[in-house]
Design a protein around this motif. Structure first.
Motif, short mmCIF file in Angstrom:
data_model
loop_
_atom_site.label_atom_id
_atom_site.label_comp_id
_atom_site.label_asym_id
_atom_site.label_seq_id
_atom_site.Cartn_x
_atom_site.Cartn_y
_atom_site.Cartn_z
N THR A 1 48.11 53.37 -7.87
CA THR A 1 49.24 52.73 -7.44
C THR A 1 48.81 52.12 -6.10
O THR A 1 49.08 50.69 -6.09
CB THR A 1 50.46 53.68 -6.92
N LEU B 1 47.82 48.55 -6.74
CA LEU B 1 48.88 47.36 -7.26
C LEU B 1 49.43 47.04 -5.90
O LEU B 1 49.84 45.78 -5.84
CB LEU B 1 49.53 48.19 -8.23
N LEU C 1 55.10 49.26 -6.76
CA LEU C 1 54.76 50.60 -6.53
C LEU C 1 55.63 51.37 -7.60
O LEU C 1 54.95 52.27 -8.17
CB LEU C 1 55.42 50.80 -5.19
N ILE C 2 56.81 50.85 -8.09
CA ILE C 2 57.69 51.39 -8.91
C ILE C 2 56.95 51.22 -10.32
O ILE C 2 56.85 51.96 -10.97
CB ILE C 2 59.07 50.86 -8.68
N GLU C 3 56.79 49.74 -10.54
CA GLU C 3 56.04 49.35 -11.72
C GLU C 3 55.03 50.26 -12.19
O GLU C 3 54.89 50.69 -13.16
CB GLU C 3 55.94 47.90 -11.78
N PHE C 4 53.96 50.28 -11.36
CA PHE C 4 52.92 51.23 -11.71
C PHE C 4 52.77 52.61 -10.96
O PHE C 4 51.63 53.01 -10.53
CB PHE C 4 51.55 50.28 -11.21
N GLY C 5 53.93 53.31 -10.97
CA GLY C 5 53.83 54.50 -10.28
C GLY C 5 53.21 55.79 -11.15
O GLY C 5 52.59 56.45 -10.57
N ASP C 6 53.64 55.63 -12.61
CA ASP C 6 52.94 56.62 -13.23
C ASP C 6 51.39 56.88 -13.24
O ASP C 6 50.74 55.55 -13.06
CB ASP C 6 53.28 56.55 -14.82
N SER D 1 48.57 54.16 -14.81
CA SER D 1 49.30 52.98 -15.58
C SER D 1 48.32 51.75 -15.43
O SER D 1 48.58 50.99 -16.14
CB SER D 1 50.51 53.04 -15.03
#
Lengths: 379, 379
Positions: A260, A263, A42-47, A50
């Motif tokens: 997101t 992912l 979630l955090i890694e692919f938040g933007d 991405s």
């Protein structure tokens, strides 16, 4: 007005949920609590976009992150289907099927305990919906043999079974309906929003043409997201490519889940695939919980003994209390929340759905004890 | 096979992006880097259906979190429209408009520089698409006056303008097209995927009937998510309610954005609303960057002087290098990445789009110096 606006904006910058860490027995949510891996994804692919770092034109063919492998190898194996894709959710998958396989004015046949989105999707597609009657109070069961005569009468373009239904958690005989569908050669959709990711299920084993699942209901994913599996023979209709853009699937508008939630679906998948193996324990737990609540005087509707964690209870004594306390219907939500339990929505007391999927036996003992204490407190 | 499966599953539990912290000039991504508030909302509302804690039947009417206020008060004010809603993205909003306002076989008129999803949406809706020719190389400009004669000829049910277009970043005369739309009484859609959230824009100011925006392209949101604004007179068609479920909007299938991306959209909104006020600085920065790259021998296509951060460059000298180095087209991506720059996709050298929206002047100076160094290294 300016004042109002500023206050609203401040509120938006500080969005909080009120019940992190509570025992969750709210049916919409128990199958979608994120795994630790999903929280990281979630955090890694938040933007935004991405997921598209290395896209060459088709979302499901991206190999970094490994969407291609997930969608084209792992997912078909898990769903027991030949071809899979990802969608914005179960309802969007169902609409996509209706839109590509029917014309406005066509008929479809669905179970009488179908989710409301089946009806709204059919309305959007301009379809005539025939519902197979259920057995009524208190079990609300569907006898799939009832589809046969309706198929003969209405010549439907599609049939659909909600498995289990989202109200009572009843498990109809999906495999028998597979035989009927094949006998009449009518395409058959399994709406597995409450099964795919919770219990073992195989589209091929059932003999269905399509299987629909919900990431944010039963696959430990952020919302909204879903999965769709099908027999290969439907691929060129449902996943047909654009005449102008051959890499783009028309019903998906090119790409669906470009962000997101996908992912989180992928990151949780290894654990989701594993957890369905413990389904029998889930069923035993649900049955035990149902017995315990019935001992308090609640009445479980739907099939008994129950075969799913989704349980519907009538609770007239809680309703009686609501009629004579200051908080009216809100007393129950307040009492449960004070005890660290997140269940029926605020205001509800007469009857409600609960799910035992996310709570362990010890937590559920505490839930039972809490209902008992609440009943005693107001008796 | 078992081995293969286990490896795949391990990979899914550890999903990483390869370029956190790089200078981002990739056009899809510069407008959607999350704000700190959005990152917090992402975690807080990560679990599936957590947005629905206090739902009473309609997503956009939920007051905790404050979706109702965001959708019904803040968003219409921001978009300059009377009624707003949220969608899975710009393309889903465009399809929803086509599906509710046209019938298969109808004609629509769109700019020749429209996004591919406009064509795929029209294909899904069974529409005949007439494209307004652009001026061709090197500017690719749209003269909106050209819509008039095509409207007379084809009697379209809808017209659409991509503002700016997603390839060259050209800003057509949307307001003039608003006059034309009103003159011919044809509903007019602004596709603002690259404008809403980046630059000041008002549907009413333009004289359009609909405005579409993208959360994951230009509103600092996780994907996928979008916004749709309209004149009140279209509400009862586009947002019509189900006959069976009066709280549910048919084209939205009940609820669309039932999850995490909506919360990031809301959390970022205060900053997004603020940042459009600095648009002139963005334009100045883009123009300066374009001049600097042209000094290196790159050729900027599209309007000059440019009015948007989205810039298209022809770079024949980079292509020449790719023809004689071992890495072929991948050398550029590798060289840029080594310098901490995330821009053109791997393999691209002949021409590419860049966006100056997220990088500051100092970072862009470094980008210019890097291109210069790469050219020198291989000259």
């Amino acid at each position: 007005m300016e004042q109002r606006g500023s206050k609203s904006l401040r509120k938006l910058s500080e969005l909080h949920r009120q019940h992190s860490g509570l025992i969750n027995i709210m049916p919409l949510q128990t199958g979608s609590l994120l795994t630790e891996a999903a929280k990281k994804a979630l955090i890694e692919f938040g933007d935004g976009y991405s997921v598209c770092d290395f896209c060459s034109g088709t979302l499901c063919d991206i190999s970094n992150p490994p969407i291609r492998e997930f969608v084209h190898e792992l997912l078909p194996q898990f769903l027991g289907c030949e071809v899979a894709t990802v969608t914005h959710g179960a309802r969007e998958a169902i609409f996509m099927l209706m839109h590509s396989l029917t014309k406005p004015g066509d008929s479809i046949i669905v179970d009488g305990t179908r989710h409301y989105t089946t009806i709204v999707s059919a309305e959007r597609a301009g379809l005539n919906v025939i519902e197979v009657p259920h057995s009524g109070y208190p079990e609300f069961k569907t006898d799939v043999n009832d589809y046969a005569s309706l198929i003969e009468k209405h010549n439907p373009k599609l049939i659909l079974l909600t498995y289990p239904d989202g109200n009572y958690g009843n498990i109809a005989d999906a495999r028998r309906l597979g035989e009927i569908a094949q006998e009449y050669a009518v395409p058959y959709i399994i709406n597995g929003a409450y099964s795919v990711g919770r219990m073992p299920i195989s589209m091929a084993g059932i003999g269905a043409d399509f299987i629909v699942g919900s990431g944010h209901k039963s696959m430990a994913s952020a919302g909204p997201c879903g999965v769709l599996g099908m027999k290969k023979k439907w691929e060129e209709i449902v996943l047909r490519r654009s005449k102008t853009y051959p890499k783009k699937e028309v019903e998906l508008l090119g790409c669906t889940l470009r962000g997101t939630p996908l992912l989180t679906l992928m990151a949780s998948f290894p654990q989701v695939q594993e957890r369905v193996n413990y389904w029998e324990e889930q069923v035993t737990k649900a049955q035990w919980f149902s017995v315990k609540l019935e001992e308090l005087g609640f009445k479980q509707l739907g099939e008994k003994p129950h075969k799913h964690d989704l349980l519907y209870f009538e609770t007239p004594m809680l309703y009686d209390i609501s009629q004579r306390v200051r908080e009216r219907g809100y007393f129950l939500h307040k009492e449960l929340k004070e005890r660290g339990i997140w269940g029926p929505q605020p205001g509800v007391t007469k009857s409600f759905k609960l799910s035992t999927f996310a709570a362990d036996r010890e937590q559920l003992e505490f839930v039972v004890a809490s209902f008992k204490a609440i009943l005693n407190k107001y008796s």
